[in-house]
Design an enzyme around this catalytic site. Sequence first.
Site, PDB file in Angstrom:
ATOM      1  N   ASP A 101       0.877  -1.287  -0.001  1.00 39.83           N
ATOM      2  CA  ASP A 101      -0.013  -0.010   0.031  1.00 39.83           C
ATOM      3  C   ASP A 101       0.760   1.364   0.110  1.00 39.83           C
ATOM      4  O   ASP A 101       2.098   1.254   0.161  1.00 39.83           O
ATOM      5  CB  ASP A 101      -0.868  -0.042   1.249  1.00 39.83           C
TER       6      ASP A 101
HETATM    7  N1  URA Z   1      -1.190  -5.989   3.918  1.00 36.49           N
HETATM    8  C1  URA Z   1      -1.556  -4.652   3.924  1.00 36.49           C
HETATM    9  O1  URA Z   1      -2.717  -4.691   4.547  1.00 36.49           O
HETATM   10  N2  URA Z   1      -1.046  -3.651   3.437  1.00 36.49           N
HETATM   11  C2  URA Z   1       0.297  -3.697   2.752  1.00 36.49           C
HETATM   12  O2  URA Z   1       0.792  -2.898   2.083  1.00 36.49           O
HETATM   13  C3  URA Z   1       0.716  -5.048   2.759  1.00 36.49           C
HETATM   14  C4  URA Z   1       0.091  -6.131   3.109  1.00 36.49           C
END
Ligand code: URA
Length: 230
Positions: A101
């Site tokens: 993310d």
């Molecule tokens: N899980 C998440 O919620 N976000 C990420 O960036 C990676 C794994």
Amino acid sequence: MRLDQFIATSTELSRKDAKRAISRGEVTVNEQICKGANTRLAGHERVALFGKLLNLPGERYLMMNKPAGVVSATTDSDHPTALDLLPSDITRNLHIAGRLDADTTGLLLLTTDGKWSHRVTSPRTDCPKTYRVTLSEPLTDAAAQQLERGVELHNDPKPTRPAGVKVLEERIIELTISEGRYHQVKRMLAAVGNHVDALHRLRIGKVELDTALRPGEYRELTPEEKDSLA
Ligand code: URA
């Protein structure tokens, strides 16, 4: 391919300098000094110059310490992408093996090798990914056990696979998962009544984020790191 040709192709040495390095005993093949410039390589040998393993140019395999605010995409009209942080001469055909993310930091793998990235990300290969998770509330024992067993995510009836949980501090845990569902870590913690304040990926399989890399920096994977995910 001949050894001198391999050295000249995988380093900046000319063929003549490669031959010199070989005759000076600076080159090893499978950890043994090899002084024969015309030695034929089958392609699977470990060739090193001054002890540093060499790869033929071709596919590229990189790790980056992704900073917050950067998206895991090759292009984005609104935000800087991980590829924007790399010199333009190495971004050709590069893609991301396992997105993060925008607000997640840490280990991001980038490669030109589609088969390799498929193995890294495919749920079938079961490649574990470890995150350092900063929580808004301390993790209860019951919640830790639920995460370890598998939880049901919002709008997704299939329970998550068993996860590894290690409590580092009251509100900081290490969570190891072997799937990559959308926002998986954040949704897993929400499913046990907690909230993720910060998320940082530490490890994918045996490949650890190099602690020498500051946010936004990258380096090539070593041949061992690359092969460990093959
Ligand atoms: N899980 C998440 O919620 N976000 C990420 O960036 C990676 C794994």
